[in-house]
Design a protein around this motif. Structure first.
Motif, PDB file in Angstrom:
ATOM      1  N   ARG A  96       0.856  -1.193   0.000  1.00  0.00           N
ATOM      2  CA  ARG A  96       0.000   0.000   0.000  1.00  0.00           C
ATOM      3  C   ARG A  96       0.890   1.240   0.000  1.00  0.00           C
ATOM      4  O   ARG A  96       0.866   2.036   0.947  1.00  0.00           O
ATOM      5  N   PRO A  97       1.684   1.436  -1.042  1.00  0.00           N
ATOM      6  CA  PRO A  97       2.724   2.476  -1.038  1.00  0.00           C
ATOM      7  C   PRO A  97       2.221   3.901  -0.834  1.00  0.00           C
ATOM      8  O   PRO A  97       2.692   4.616   0.050  1.00  0.00           O
ATOM      9  N   GLY A  98       1.276   4.316  -1.667  1.00  0.00           N
ATOM     10  CA  GLY A  98       0.788   5.687  -1.569  1.00  0.00           C
ATOM     11  C   GLY A  98       0.087   5.969  -0.257  1.00  0.00           C
ATOM     12  O   GLY A  98       0.280   7.022   0.361  1.00  0.00           O
TER      13      GLY A  98
ATOM     14  N   PHE B  18       9.045  15.776  -1.331  1.00  0.00           N
ATOM     15  CA  PHE B  18      10.404  15.217  -1.310  1.00  0.00           C
ATOM     16  C   PHE B  18      10.403  13.884  -0.560  1.00  0.00           C
ATOM     17  O   PHE B  18      11.043  12.916  -0.993  1.00  0.00           O
ATOM     18  N   ILE B  19       9.692  13.823   0.555  1.00  0.00           N
ATOM     19  CA  ILE B  19       9.589  12.579   1.317  1.00  0.00           C
ATOM     20  C   ILE B  19       8.890  11.508   0.486  1.00  0.00           C
ATOM     21  O   ILE B  19       9.308  10.341   0.466  1.00  0.00           O
ATOM     22  N   LEU B  20       7.833  11.888  -0.212  1.00  0.00           N
ATOM     23  CA  LEU B  20       7.147  10.943  -1.097  1.00  0.00           C
ATOM     24  C   LEU B  20       8.130  10.353  -2.106  1.00  0.00           C
ATOM     25  O   LEU B  20       8.189   9.127  -2.298  1.00  0.00           O
ATOM     26  N   ASN B  21       8.915  11.207  -2.741  1.00  0.00           N
ATOM     27  CA  ASN B  21       9.851  10.729  -3.766  1.00  0.00           C
ATOM     28  C   ASN B  21      11.033   9.982  -3.167  1.00  0.00           C
ATOM     29  O   ASN B  21      11.640   9.143  -3.840  1.00  0.00           O
ATOM     30  N   THR B  22      11.367  10.275  -1.912  1.00  0.00           N
ATOM     31  CA  THR B  22      12.411   9.510  -1.237  1.00  0.00           C
ATOM     32  C   THR B  22      11.960   8.072  -1.021  1.00  0.00           C
ATOM     33  O   THR B  22      12.714   7.123  -1.262  1.00  0.00           O
TER      34      THR B  22
ATOM     35  N   ARG C 107       4.257   7.630  12.054  1.00  0.00           N
ATOM     36  CA  ARG C 107       5.649   7.411  11.688  1.00  0.00           C
ATOM     37  C   ARG C 107       6.412   6.427  12.563  1.00  0.00           C
ATOM     38  O   ARG C 107       7.523   6.042  12.214  1.00  0.00           O
ATOM     39  N   VAL C 108       5.869   6.043  13.698  1.00  0.00           N
ATOM     40  CA  VAL C 108       6.671   5.341  14.690  1.00  0.00           C
ATOM     41  C   VAL C 108       7.230   4.013  14.194  1.00  0.00           C
ATOM     42  O   VAL C 108       8.321   3.606  14.589  1.00  0.00           O
ATOM     43  N   ARG C 109       6.540   3.307  13.313  1.00  0.00           N
ATOM     44  CA  ARG C 109       6.998   1.990  12.867  1.00  0.00           C
ATOM     45  C   ARG C 109       7.859   2.062  11.601  1.00  0.00           C
ATOM     46  O   ARG C 109       8.445   1.069  11.186  1.00  0.00           O
ATOM     47  N   HIS C 110       7.928   3.234  10.981  1.00  0.00           N
ATOM     48  CA  HIS C 110       8.665   3.372   9.720  1.00  0.00           C
ATOM     49  C   HIS C 110      10.151   3.621   9.943  1.00  0.00           C
ATOM     50  O   HIS C 110      10.550   4.245  10.921  1.00  0.00           O
ATOM     51  N   PHE C 111      10.940   3.135   9.008  1.00  0.00           N
ATOM     52  CA  PHE C 111      12.356   3.499   8.921  1.00  0.00           C
ATOM     53  C   PHE C 111      12.420   4.909   8.355  1.00  0.00           C
ATOM     54  O   PHE C 111      11.639   5.270   7.469  1.00  0.00           O
ATOM     55  N   LYS C 112      13.329   5.734   8.839  1.00  0.00           N
ATOM     56  CA  LYS C 112      13.427   7.102   8.356  1.00  0.00           C
ATOM     57  C   LYS C 112      13.706   7.098   6.852  1.00  0.00           C
ATOM     58  O   LYS C 112      14.576   6.373   6.378  1.00  0.00           O
TER      59      LYS C 112
ATOM     60  N   ARG D  80       1.388   8.640   2.625  1.00  0.00           N
ATOM     61  CA  ARG D  80       0.490   9.716   3.049  1.00  0.00           C
ATOM     62  C   ARG D  80       0.305   9.689   4.563  1.00  0.00           C
ATOM     63  O   ARG D  80       0.314  10.735   5.228  1.00  0.00           O
ATOM     64  N   GLU D  81       0.136   8.487   5.124  1.00  0.00           N
ATOM     65  CA  GLU D  81      -0.016   8.355   6.569  1.00  0.00           C
ATOM     66  C   GLU D  81       1.246   8.801   7.298  1.00  0.00           C
ATOM     67  O   GLU D  81       1.177   9.418   8.359  1.00  0.00           O
ATOM     68  N   PHE D  82       2.421   8.504   6.712  1.00  0.00           N
ATOM     69  CA  PHE D  82       3.684   8.944   7.307  1.00  0.00           C
ATOM     70  C   PHE D  82       3.744  10.463   7.363  1.00  0.00           C
ATOM     71  O   PHE D  82       4.117  11.050   8.391  1.00  0.00           O
ATOM     72  N   ILE D  83       3.392  11.117   6.274  1.00  0.00           N
ATOM     73  CA  ILE D  83       3.426  12.577   6.215  1.00  0.00           C
ATOM     74  C   ILE D  83       2.426  13.184   7.201  1.00  0.00           C
ATOM     75  O   ILE D  83       2.689  14.215   7.822  1.00  0.00           O
TER      76      ILE D  83
END
Length: 241
Positions: free
Chosen positions: A56-58, A149-153, A69-74, A62-65
């Motif tokens: 579920r990439p997009g 920028f975060i999306l494209n990263t 964020r707590v479970r995501h790798f930076k 979107r949820e990260f932005i």
């Protein structure tokens, strides 16, 4: 209420998942903090982030932005780790993407080796250029340049992981004319991933509109990339007279 797990709590950190009560808007300060700390302090979120980017990439970006964020790798850390790994593989196994290339202006062997040893930084350097196209085309969707920028990263990490998974094929074709065909196929796969992610991420517009906007965004990136490449070659004195 916690933006990550929706637990109602009091205090600075969620008593259920541990996320901070404050999730700052993604801007220049956020990226600078990520560069300073994210590249040095790894957590256990890399598998979670990769799984999300291929299921579920997009939606996950979107949820990260928005603050989950707590479970995501930076994001910057993730792209550096994957690009560094791919660069090491590329260099160690002596991959040559230009087996029969011959040009008086460009030493392809030197260029190939330079790319192998600077893969992380060239990958990161392309992200702000790509974000120009994304921002120009999708600027009315409510996201600032740094959020895109975060999306494209994340999208760069997505494509890098595919390159790592398909590296055995690249190694098998190394030194043969077919390696260029494989490179073309990998490029097309990358475009498909970009379009899929954008269609999910920009869910306030129709899928058809998001698809064609993604094409336009990519065209703008290619134009910007070409202009910057010409400027760099001109500075280095490599442009044909």
């Amino acid at each position: 209420m916690c933006k990550n797990c929706h637990q109602i709590f009091k205090g600075h950190y969620c008593n259920n998942c541990g996320q901070s009560a404050e999730t700052h808007k993604i801007n220049a300060h956020f990226l600078w903090h990520d560069i300073q700390h994210g590249l040095l302090h790894f957590d256990k979120g890399i598998l979670f982030s990769l799984k999300q980017l291929f299921t579920r990439p997009g939606d996950s970006v979107r949820e990260f932005i928005e603050g989950k964020r707590v479970r995501h790798f930076k994001p910057l850390s993730l792209v550096v780790v994957l690009a560094a790994l791919y660069g090491v593989l590329y260099h160690f196994f002596h991959i040559n993407m230009f087996p029969k290339a011959d040009n008086e202006l460009i030493d392809y062997n030197e260029f190939n080796e330079w790319m192998a040893t600077h893969y992380s930084w060239t990958t990161i350097a392309a992200i702000p250029i790509y974000t120009i196209g994304t921002y120009v085309v999708f600027r009315k969707q409510g996201y600032n340049y740094f959020e895109l920028f975060i999306l494209n990263t994340f999208k760069a990490s997505q494509r890098l992981f595919v390159q790592i998974l398909t590296f055995p094929v690249l190694f098998y074709l190394n030194g043969t004319p077919h390696i260029q065909k494989f490179s073309t196929v990998a490029y097309i796969i990358g475009l498909v991933l970009i379009f899929w992610t954008n269609i999910q991420f920009f869910n306030k517009m129709s899928k058809t509109k998001a698809f064609f906007f993604s094409i336009l965004s990519h065209i703008i990136f290619l134009i910007c990339y070409f202009i910057i490449a010409v400027i760099i070659l001109a500075i280095l004195g490599k442009l044909p007279e």
